[in-house]
Each structure stands twice: as structure tokens, then as C-alpha cells.
Design an enzyme around this catalytic site. Structure first.
Site, PDB file in Angstrom:
ATOM      1  N   CYS A   1      -0.230  -8.410  -2.571  1.00 38.11           N
ATOM      2  CA  CYS A   1       0.695  -9.233  -1.746  1.00 38.11           C
ATOM      3  C   CYS A   1      -0.238 -10.724  -1.496  1.00 38.11           C
ATOM      4  CB  CYS A   1       0.814  -8.638  -0.470  1.00 38.11           C
ATOM      5  SG  CYS A   1      -0.368  -8.003   0.559  1.00 38.11           S
TER       6      CYS A   1
ATOM      7  N   ARG B   1      -3.310 -14.441  -3.178  1.00 34.12           N
ATOM      8  CA  ARG B   1      -3.878 -15.994  -2.460  1.00 34.12           C
ATOM      9  C   ARG B   1      -5.413 -15.787  -2.288  1.00 34.12           C
ATOM     10  NH1 ARG B   1       0.900 -15.969   1.936  1.00 34.12           N
ATOM     11  NH2 ARG B   1       2.529 -16.806   0.580  1.00 34.12           N
TER      12      ARG B   1
ATOM     13  N   THR C   1      -2.555 -11.568   0.707  1.00 36.19           N
ATOM     14  CA  THR C   1      -3.898 -11.139   0.959  1.00 36.19           C
ATOM     15  C   THR C   1      -4.242  -9.752   0.602  1.00 36.19           C
ATOM     16  OG1 THR C   1      -3.235 -10.163   3.216  1.00 36.19           O
ATOM     17  CG2 THR C   1      -3.659 -12.564   3.351  1.00 36.19           C
ATOM     18  N   GLY C   2      -3.182  -8.832   0.221  1.00 34.39           N
ATOM     19  CA  GLY C   2      -3.778  -7.436   0.014  1.00 34.39           C
ATOM     20  C   GLY C   2      -3.849  -6.651   1.330  1.00 34.39           C
ATOM     21  N   ILE C   3      -3.900  -7.391   2.440  1.00 30.55           N
ATOM     22  CA  ILE C   3      -3.970  -6.568   3.786  1.00 30.55           C
ATOM     23  C   ILE C   3      -2.907  -5.642   4.034  1.00 30.55           C
ATOM     24  CG2 ILE C   3      -4.417  -6.989   6.270  1.00 30.55           C
ATOM     25  CD1 ILE C   3      -6.175  -9.486   5.275  1.00 30.55           C
ATOM     26  N   GLY C   4      -1.603  -6.528   4.033  1.00 29.86           N
ATOM     27  CA  GLY C   4      -0.561  -5.693   4.522  1.00 29.86           C
ATOM     28  C   GLY C   4      -0.193  -4.478   3.573  1.00 29.86           C
TER      29      GLY C   4
ATOM     30  N   ASP D   1       4.780  -8.274  -3.586  1.00 26.47           N
ATOM     31  CA  ASP D   1       5.733  -8.722  -2.910  1.00 26.47           C
ATOM     32  C   ASP D   1       5.834 -10.155  -3.429  1.00 26.47           C
ATOM     33  OD1 ASP D   1       3.441 -10.329  -1.802  1.00 26.47           O
ATOM     34  OD2 ASP D   1       4.064  -9.958   0.514  1.00 26.47           O
TER      35      ASP D   1
ATOM     36  N   HIS E   1     -20.552  12.808  -0.651  1.00 24.35           N
ATOM     37  CA  HIS E   1     -19.043  11.836  -0.652  1.00 24.35           C
ATOM     38  C   HIS E   1     -17.839  12.841  -0.497  1.00 24.35           C
ATOM     39  CE1 HIS E   1     -21.193   8.656  -1.510  1.00 24.35           C
ATOM     40  NE2 HIS E   1     -21.582   9.009  -2.984  1.00 24.35           N
TER      41      HIS E   1
ATOM     42  N   HIS F   1     -17.372   6.434  -4.060  1.00 26.54           N
ATOM     43  CA  HIS F   1     -17.640   6.961  -2.951  1.00 26.54           C
ATOM     44  C   HIS F   1     -16.425   7.466  -2.152  1.00 26.54           C
ATOM     45  CE1 HIS F   1     -21.522   4.765  -2.020  1.00 26.54           C
ATOM     46  NE2 HIS F   1     -21.632   4.915  -3.432  1.00 26.54           N
TER      47      HIS F   1
END
Ligand code: RB5
Length: 152
Positions: free
Chosen positions: A65, A109, A67-70, A8, A134, A98
């Protein structure tokens, strides 16, 4: 390998750093944008990249993005995607060994370009540990996905 990339407006600068790096490792890049700082919505790019991975048109995907979280949340909604949010080298290796992750998410960021390149290299080069434990755990993850997937 063919690597699908998406970002993004808060991740496209890191994408621009990572693309030539991935190419220098001998891989082919499929770039799905975005390519400027105009505000966009990360799920649109996560979906595009993840569709390429589950269809087999791309071997793996990388999403960037702020944070990479979204990106990681959106990616993990796509059946068949196992996306890891990674900002350190240990996790980059462990999540391939794993979790057999097929998509990597990072935050521009959060992580600098040098560490991001090292994460990408390790993540692309590390194989899944075929160990039974695994595999069993991934089968359980799959069964959760199957349970909540509505089949027409
Ligand atoms: C955009 O401001 C930011 O919210 C996005 O890039 C990402 O960090 C969301 O998780």
C-alpha cells in the site's frame, strides 16, 4: 513457491514491478489486485491474501500500500499470519530468521522499486532459524493470539 500478492491503489504500481521479478526467481504468483488507481480499501486485499496463506493455497504473501502500515496492521489481525513491514535489507533477512514471517508488507510511497526487489529476494530466500529461543518466542506470540481468539 506460490506467492499471493495484493495491493491497494497506492501500491499497485509496485506490485506490477514485483510480479515479473518474483516470476524471474522461479516462483508462481497469485495476483489479487488491485490493478488501477481507483480508490480501494487495503483491508479487503490484506484479507484476501492472508486467507490464501493460512489455508495453504499460497506459501507466502506480499502486501503493498502507500506506507505498508495499513496492510501490515490488517494482515496481523488474521490468526496464523505473521506479517512484517519491511523497508530495508537487514530487516528482510532478520524477520525471516527470527520471526518466521509468512507475509511481507511494503509501502510504494516509502521504498523504490530496486530496493523493494532486493527485499523480496532476501525475504523469499531466507529460512527461519530453527533455534529454540526463536521458537519459544513465536510460541509466546501464538499464545497471545490464542488468548484473544474467540472460539465458537
Ligand atoms: C492510501 O491513501 C493509504 O492510506 C494506504 O495506501 C496506506 O498507506 C495505509 O496504511
Amino acid at each position: 513457491m506460490k506467492i499471493a500478492l495484493g495491493a491497494d491503489h497506492a501500491g499497485y504500481r509496485l506490485k506490477d514491478v514485483i510480479i515479473p521479478f518474483i516470476e524471474s526467481l522461479g516462483h508462481q504468483v497469485m495476483d489479487f489486485g488491485c490493478n488501477c488507481g481507483d480508490s480501494v480499501d487495503y483491508p479487503d486485499y490484506a484479507l484476501e491474501v492472508c486467507q490464501k496463506v493460512v489455508s495453504g493455497e499460497a506459501d507466502k504473501g506480499i502486501l503493498l500500500c502507500g506506507t505498508g502500515i495499513g496492510m501490515s496492521i490488517a494482515a496481523n489481525k488474521v490468526p496464523g499470519i505473521r506479517c512484517a513491514l519491511v523497508h530495508d535489507l537487514f530487516s528482510a533477512k532478520a524477520t525471516r530468521e527470527h520471526n518466521d514471517t509468512n507475509v511481507l508488507a511494503m509501502g510504494e510511497r516509502v521504498v523504490g522499486p530496486g530496493v523493494a526487489e532486493e527485499i523480496v529476494k532476501i525475504w523469499l530466500e531466507t529460512e527461519f532459524s530453527e533455534g529454540v529461543r526463536h521458537k519459544n518466542r513465536l510460541n509466546k506470540v501464538q499464545s497471545i493470539e490464542d488468548r484473544f481468539t474467540v472460539h465458537p
